[in-house]
Design a protein around this motif. Structure first.
Motif, PDB file in Angstrom:
ATOM      1  N   VAL A  64       0.814  -1.211   0.000  1.00 50.78           N
ATOM      2  CA  VAL A  64       0.000   0.000   0.000  1.00 50.78           C
ATOM      3  C   VAL A  64       0.855   1.272   0.000  1.00 50.78           C
ATOM      4  N   ASN A  68      -1.422   4.873  -1.681  1.00 54.78           N
ATOM      5  CA  ASN A  68      -2.417   4.481  -0.683  1.00 54.78           C
ATOM      6  C   ASN A  68      -3.769   5.158  -0.858  1.00 54.78           C
ATOM      7  N   GLU A  90      -1.979   3.216   7.179  1.00 62.91           N
ATOM      8  CA  GLU A  90      -2.184   2.330   6.017  1.00 62.91           C
ATOM      9  C   GLU A  90      -3.158   1.202   6.360  1.00 62.91           C
TER      10      GLU A  90
END
Ligand code: LLP
Length: 416
Positions: A64, A68, A90
């Motif tokens: 990620v 993101n 995240e």
């Protein structure tokens, strides 16, 4: 000059397209600077990754950190990927994107107690741990929560990935992971009652273009796994990390993932373990461009500059790693080409996208595409010089959607 194209970003009648949409149409709707991503390219990359590694049918966890935006995470999950996350933020975004906890790997060299608690409460598939002190902290928190933490140790194979020193992680001189000996002591210790060691992990670095260091590291880990088995510890999965490179220059031979996979797969295929990967850049890197407008051209002595409206606040990679990003006009016209530096508006000499590049004489108000901006682009952006964050647009075949709006000036005061 040469142009960087792929199946989703290409020129048609001298105009740059993203899938079936001219870049100029999107720019007319949202202005510049802005990021544009292609869903088709994301799908193509995931499909080619799975095809290359089909011999070992790995589970793929999208890193990620590469991009993101919650809609990108959502898209990657819809394409069958789990998520590799590196912070509470995240993890939060991955969960909000609809990725279930058991499709999430929680990593990071410096997790706080709050982050460990959040990861355990979210019932993540596993936590990657990188030190004895961290294992002990996870053990205590799992005890408090009355659960057993699924943990993989990140071992540091001490192999040089031969990439930029700032994105190399697999040497003992880097802060990451544990050497084999301390990892062995931890795996075989009976001290941590609330820890269940389910796997082992490595990550060598990023933008790796050769299979050799990867295979060298894999061989070391396989030997280590066999040593652990001889001591009675059977791990279920081997996480080989991410780091697969992409093409940044038009003249570069494209990265041969099938050949890479053919060298790596035989080394791990007969272990009887589930193989995990965590690619980021390979999926999103060439799925995105940053579009910027030419504000001025100017000359200082012998040097010619194109001053554009995006800067290191939007894409810091050239300033931080001297990275090459190809820069090309959104509309190709027959005209003289000269050597330019392409620079941003920020008060730093490191605020540039390209140095000494052959480019056409651009006029004020024309657009340039800064290529390969889909990974480590918007995620590393800042508001330096109080610059509002820029929009992100996701193209899906014949439609496009704004997946992040441009910040307003008031947004710059949020929280202050
Ligand atoms: N797994 C771990 C544990 C990582 O640390 C990373 C990247 C990845 C997976 C994903 O690596 P990738 O497949 O994207 O290469 N900001 C730098 C890159 C930093 C990468 C950090 N770790 C850049 O712009 O080049």
């Amino acid at each position: 000059m040469k142009y960087l194209e792929n199946r989703s970003f290409y020129y048609n009648n001298n105009k740059l397209y993203v899938e079936s949409i001219p870049v100029e149409e999107i720019v007319a709707a949202f202005g510049t600077p802005l990021y544009i991503y292609s869903e088709e390219h994301l799908r193509h990359q995931v499909d080619s990754f799975n095809a290359a590694f089909k011999e070992i049918s790995p589970r793929v966890f999208y890193a990620v950190k590469a991009n993101n935006n919650v809609h990108i995470i959502q898209t990657m999950h819809a394409l069958g990927c789990g998520a590799d996350v590196n912070s509470a933020g995240e993890l939060y975004k991955a969960l909000k994107a609809g990725v279930p906890g058991n499709f999430i790997i929680f990593a990071g060299v410096g997790k706080t107690e709050e982050e460990i608690r959040y990861a355990l409460q979210s019932e993540v598939l596993l936590i990657k741990a990188e030190s004895e002190a961290e294992i002990s902290t996870i053990n205590t928190i799992a005890g408090e929560l009355g659960c057993k933490a699924r943990v993989a140790l990140r071992v540091n194979p001490d192999v040089d990935a031969k990439t930029h020193p700032y994105i190399s992680t697999g040497l003992l001189s880097n802060k990451f992971g544990l050497a084999f000996q301390p990892a062995y002591s931890l795996y075989t210790s009976h001290e941590f009652k609330n820890i269940h060691f389910t796997g082992i992990d490595m990550h060598l670095g990023s933008q790796i273009l050769s299979a050799d260091p990867y295979c060298e590291a894999a061989q070391k880990i396989v030997d280590f796994i066999l040593t652990l088995r001889a001591s009675g510890l059977n791990l279920h999965h081997l996480d080989m990390g991410g780091g697969f490179g992409i093409t940044y220059r038009p003249e570069e031979k494209s990265f041969d993932l099938p050949a890479f996979a053919q060298s790596l797969s035989p080394l791990v295929k007969n272990l009887g373990m589930e193989i995990f990967f965590e690619p980021g850049r390979f999926f999103t890197g060439n799925a995105g461009i940053l579009v910027t407008k030419v504000l001025y051209s100017k000359k200082n002595g012998m040097k010619e500059f194109l001053v554009v409206d995006a800067g290191m606040s939007e894409l810091i990679r050239p300033a931080l790693y001297s990275s090459y990003h190809h820069v090309q006009p959104v509309t190709i016209k027959e005209r003289e080409e000269r050597i330019f530096d392409v620079v941003g508006p920020i008060c730093e000499s490191s605020d540039y996208f390209a140095k000494e590049r052959e480019l056409p004489l651009m006029e004020r108000g024309e657009y340039l595409a800064v290529c390969s901006g889909g990974a480590y682009g918007s995620v590393m952006s800042s508001q330096y010089n109080a610059r509002p964050r820029v929009p992100e647009i996701l193209v899906q075949n014949s439609t496009y959607t704004q997946i992040r709006r441009r910040d307003s000036l008031e947004d710059l005061l949020t929280g202050e």
